[in-house]
Design an enzyme around this catalytic site. Structure first.
Site, PDB file in Angstrom:
ATOM      1  N   ARG A 284     -19.497  -9.568 -52.085  1.00 34.35           N
ATOM      2  CA  ARG A 284     -18.965  -8.207 -52.108  1.00 34.35           C
ATOM      3  C   ARG A 284     -20.098  -7.234 -51.817  1.00 34.35           C
ATOM      4  O   ARG A 284     -21.267  -7.546 -51.986  1.00 34.35           O
ATOM      5  CB  ARG A 284     -18.340  -7.907 -53.467  1.00 34.35           C
ATOM      6  CG  ARG A 284     -17.195  -8.843 -53.849  1.00 34.35           C
ATOM      7  CD  ARG A 284     -16.702  -8.571 -55.266  1.00 34.35           C
ATOM      8  NE  ARG A 284     -15.574  -9.437 -55.629  1.00 34.35           N
ATOM      9  CZ  ARG A 284     -15.699 -10.631 -56.189  1.00 34.35           C
ATOM     10  NH1 ARG A 284     -16.918 -11.107 -56.460  1.00 34.35           N
ATOM     11  NH2 ARG A 284     -14.631 -11.353 -56.485  1.00 34.35           N
ATOM     12  N   LYS A 309     -17.846 -10.171 -60.169  1.00 34.92           N
ATOM     13  CA  LYS A 309     -16.723  -9.384 -60.666  1.00 34.92           C
ATOM     14  C   LYS A 309     -15.996 -10.072 -61.814  1.00 34.92           C
ATOM     15  O   LYS A 309     -15.547  -9.431 -62.756  1.00 34.92           O
ATOM     16  CB  LYS A 309     -15.744  -9.121 -59.505  1.00 34.92           C
ATOM     17  CG  LYS A 309     -14.549  -8.261 -59.876  1.00 34.92           C
ATOM     18  CD  LYS A 309     -13.673  -8.024 -58.665  1.00 34.92           C
ATOM     19  CE  LYS A 309     -12.456  -7.175 -59.010  1.00 34.92           C
ATOM     20  NZ  LYS A 309     -11.589  -6.966 -57.833  1.00 34.92           N
ATOM     21  N   HIS A 379     -15.601  -5.869 -47.053  1.00 26.67           N
ATOM     22  CA  HIS A 379     -14.601  -6.875 -47.398  1.00 26.67           C
ATOM     23  C   HIS A 379     -14.029  -7.564 -46.157  1.00 26.67           C
ATOM     24  O   HIS A 379     -13.459  -8.655 -46.268  1.00 26.67           O
ATOM     25  CB  HIS A 379     -13.482  -6.245 -48.231  1.00 26.67           C
ATOM     26  CG  HIS A 379     -13.494  -6.691 -49.665  1.00 26.67           C
ATOM     27  ND1 HIS A 379     -14.587  -6.542 -50.480  1.00 26.67           N
ATOM     28  CD2 HIS A 379     -12.552  -7.317 -50.422  1.00 26.67           C
ATOM     29  CE1 HIS A 379     -14.319  -7.033 -51.673  1.00 26.67           C
ATOM     30  NE2 HIS A 379     -13.099  -7.519 -51.667  1.00 26.67           N
ATOM     31  N   ARG A 382     -16.109 -10.526 -45.974  1.00 30.88           N
ATOM     32  CA  ARG A 382     -15.772 -11.430 -47.080  1.00 30.88           C
ATOM     33  C   ARG A 382     -14.483 -12.190 -46.765  1.00 30.88           C
ATOM     34  O   ARG A 382     -14.396 -13.406 -46.934  1.00 30.88           O
ATOM     35  CB  ARG A 382     -15.614 -10.622 -48.366  1.00 30.88           C
ATOM     36  CG  ARG A 382     -15.129 -11.437 -49.580  1.00 30.88           C
ATOM     37  CD  ARG A 382     -15.156 -10.564 -50.825  1.00 30.88           C
ATOM     38  NE  ARG A 382     -14.484 -11.192 -51.949  1.00 30.88           N
ATOM     39  CZ  ARG A 382     -15.038 -12.100 -52.750  1.00 30.88           C
ATOM     40  NH1 ARG A 382     -16.273 -12.514 -52.514  1.00 30.88           N
ATOM     41  NH2 ARG A 382     -14.367 -12.595 -53.769  1.00 30.88           N
ATOM     42  N   HIS A 405     -13.791 -15.951 -56.731  1.00 25.72           N
ATOM     43  CA  HIS A 405     -12.463 -15.473 -57.079  1.00 25.72           C
ATOM     44  C   HIS A 405     -12.173 -15.725 -58.549  1.00 25.72           C
ATOM     45  O   HIS A 405     -12.571 -16.749 -59.106  1.00 25.72           O
ATOM     46  CB  HIS A 405     -11.393 -16.166 -56.229  1.00 25.72           C
ATOM     47  CG  HIS A 405     -11.225 -15.542 -54.884  1.00 25.72           C
ATOM     48  ND1 HIS A 405     -10.656 -16.200 -53.822  1.00 25.72           N
ATOM     49  CD2 HIS A 405     -11.564 -14.309 -54.408  1.00 25.72           C
ATOM     50  CE1 HIS A 405     -10.633 -15.411 -52.765  1.00 25.72           C
ATOM     51  NE2 HIS A 405     -11.175 -14.263 -53.095  1.00 25.72           N
ATOM     52  N   TYR A 414      -4.623 -16.644 -48.181  1.00 30.77           N
ATOM     53  CA  TYR A 414      -5.198 -17.060 -46.906  1.00 30.77           C
ATOM     54  C   TYR A 414      -4.495 -18.293 -46.340  1.00 30.77           C
ATOM     55  O   TYR A 414      -4.654 -18.613 -45.169  1.00 30.77           O
ATOM     56  CB  TYR A 414      -6.680 -17.352 -47.075  1.00 30.77           C
ATOM     57  CG  TYR A 414      -7.477 -16.141 -47.462  1.00 30.77           C
ATOM     58  CD1 TYR A 414      -8.027 -15.300 -46.501  1.00 30.77           C
ATOM     59  CD2 TYR A 414      -7.670 -15.808 -48.794  1.00 30.77           C
ATOM     60  CE1 TYR A 414      -8.750 -14.174 -46.857  1.00 30.77           C
ATOM     61  CE2 TYR A 414      -8.389 -14.687 -49.164  1.00 30.77           C
ATOM     62  CZ  TYR A 414      -8.917 -13.877 -48.191  1.00 30.77           C
ATOM     63  OH  TYR A 414      -9.628 -12.755 -48.550  1.00 30.77           O
TER      64      TYR A 414
END
Length: 433
Positions: A284, A309, A379, A382, A405, A414
């Site tokens: 990120r 995150k 992003h 990413r 994630h 995806y």
């Protein structure tokens, strides 16, 4: 304004470095702000400002010293009150030839900015946008809300900052209609605010705004700040996980983007290393911005991302091309500074780069390469990394762990699309499919 705080720097670059004539140096030091100016000039030198900036700013600071002193300022703290008046005074003299509001605003800014920096350096020992803490919205009526978010809900500083941003909008709205306290808030008033505010917001931002209001209103009722629990009056709009496609680009487009980076200059060396980190590891923007020298283990060829995150950390093998790009930047482009962050602004003052700057760099080179993508940014790269791993038929668990994630649900989107097939439809009439 000659009384200096105790933390004022003692190691300074003397004015003789810039001014050959002793009489000029004496005249500057004789100014009521002379000591402040000398310390500020030293700071400009350390921060890498060009000499022309020093020559342009010192006369402004000398005039400000006389201006503020004539209006009763006795030290740096009282001089703060006269910054805006001086900027307008400077504009009245030097802005007569300006033909637009933008030009006039720049003239005022060029006078205001060096004065603000000089006084911040004198009063706080450093220059930056966070010298004085801004009060949290509704802090006088709900003083414990920020602590509640941090201590009870365990939210990070950036997330609490977003709460403050949304609540600041509500506070401004209430002030605009003359509402004096939270006790005057009602369902119709909240509905009016949301209709007005959400008209210009994206779907996910609307969701976050409504979620913030619900948490805040529920807290206010719990603490008996308001009599009714108004959180139910704010309905959070539903945002479906698969409503938007990932913003991925092809690997050929990645090569085109990297090929647009001019690595002969300091800016290009820095941006090239950042782009490689984004697309190679799916980092990120804030993770790239927060990277420190200690996070790169050269001996074991490992890259550590300590604060992700989801609250965990990741370790990656340091790819050769990424390591070479970082070394090139560290040796030939990174400013000489004691700060341990890896990436810095390319222009003075030397400060660590922000996540917004990382994203802006990605946008700049995507546009330069002619790559069209919805909401381009960090992003985008990413998403490209994740999509490349999906195309390589790695497991969702492996991919999720690789890019940090929080859950497998974040990776599943995806698997729902075939980008190659979609591009074939877009390029042709689609009849074959």
């Amino acid at each position: 304004m000659i009384n200096l705080p105790s933390h004022f720097g003692t190691e300074v670059v003397m004015l003789e470095y810039y001014y050959v004539k002793p009489a000029t140096v004496d005249r500057i030091l004789a100014n009521v702000a002379g000591a402040y100016i000398e310390n500020y000039v030293s700071w400009l030198r350390v921060q890498g400002y060009a000499d022309r900036n020093v020559f342009r700013r010192v006369p402004i600071l000398c005039q400000f010293g006389e201006f503020a002193s004539a209006r009763g300022a006795t030290d740096g703290q009282t001089a703060l009150e006269h910054i805006e008046a001086f900027a307008q005074h400077w504009l009245s003299i030097h802005g007569k030839s300006c033909n637009s509001d933008v030009a006039r605003a720049k003239v005022a800014y060029d006078a205001r900015n060096p004065v603000r920096q000089m006084l911040e350096l004198a009063l706080y020992g450093s220059v930056g946008p966070h010298r004085q803490r801004k009060p949290f919205p509704f802090e006088s009526e709900a003083p414990g809300f920020a602590s509640y978010l941090r201590d009870e809900r365990g939210l990070k500083v950036d997330t609490i900052g977003r709460y403050a941003f949304y609540l600041k909008g509500l506070s401004a709205f209430l002030d605009g209609i003359g509402a004096t306290s939270l006790a005057s808030v009602s369902p119709p008033l909240l509905a009016t605010f949301l209709v007005e505010r959400c008209a210009v917001l994206a779907r996910t931002t609307r969701r976050d705004l409504c979620g913030t209001l619900r948490v805040f209103l529920r807290y206010c009722h719990r603490e008996r700040i308001v009599e009714r629990d108004l959180s139910a009056a704010v309905e959070v709009p539903r945002v479906h996980r698969l409503a938007n496609l990932p913003r991925a680009i092809t690997w050929d487009e990645v090569r085109d983007m990297l090929g647009c980076v001019d690595r002969r200059c300091a800016l290009g060396r820095r941006d090239y290393a950042m782009l490689l980190l984004l697309v190679t590891y799916g980092l990120r923007g804030n993770e790239v911005a927060q990277l420190t020298l200690e996070d790169i283990d050269w001996q074991h060829e490992r890259l550590n991302i300590p604060q992700r995150k989801a609250g965990h950390w990741s370790a990656y093998p340091l790819a050769g091309i990424v390591g070479e790009a970082i070394i090139d930047y560290l040796r030939n482009a990174r400013p000489q500074t004691a700060d341990r962050h890896v990436f810095f602004r390319s222009m003075a003052p030397w400060r660590p780069i922000t996540s917004a700057a990382v994203s802006s760099a990605a946008v700049r080179y995507l546009k330069r390469a002619g790559v069209r993508v919805h909401r381009a940014g960090a992003h985008t790269l990413r998403h490209t990394c994740v999509q490349h791993l999906v195309d390589a038929q790695l497991s969702l668990k492996t991919i999720g762990d690789y890019v940090g994630h929080r859950s497998a649900q974040s990776t599943k989107i995806y698997t729902r699309i075939d980008l190659a097939a979609l591009r074939e439809v877009a390029m042709g009439n689609g009849e074959a499919l």
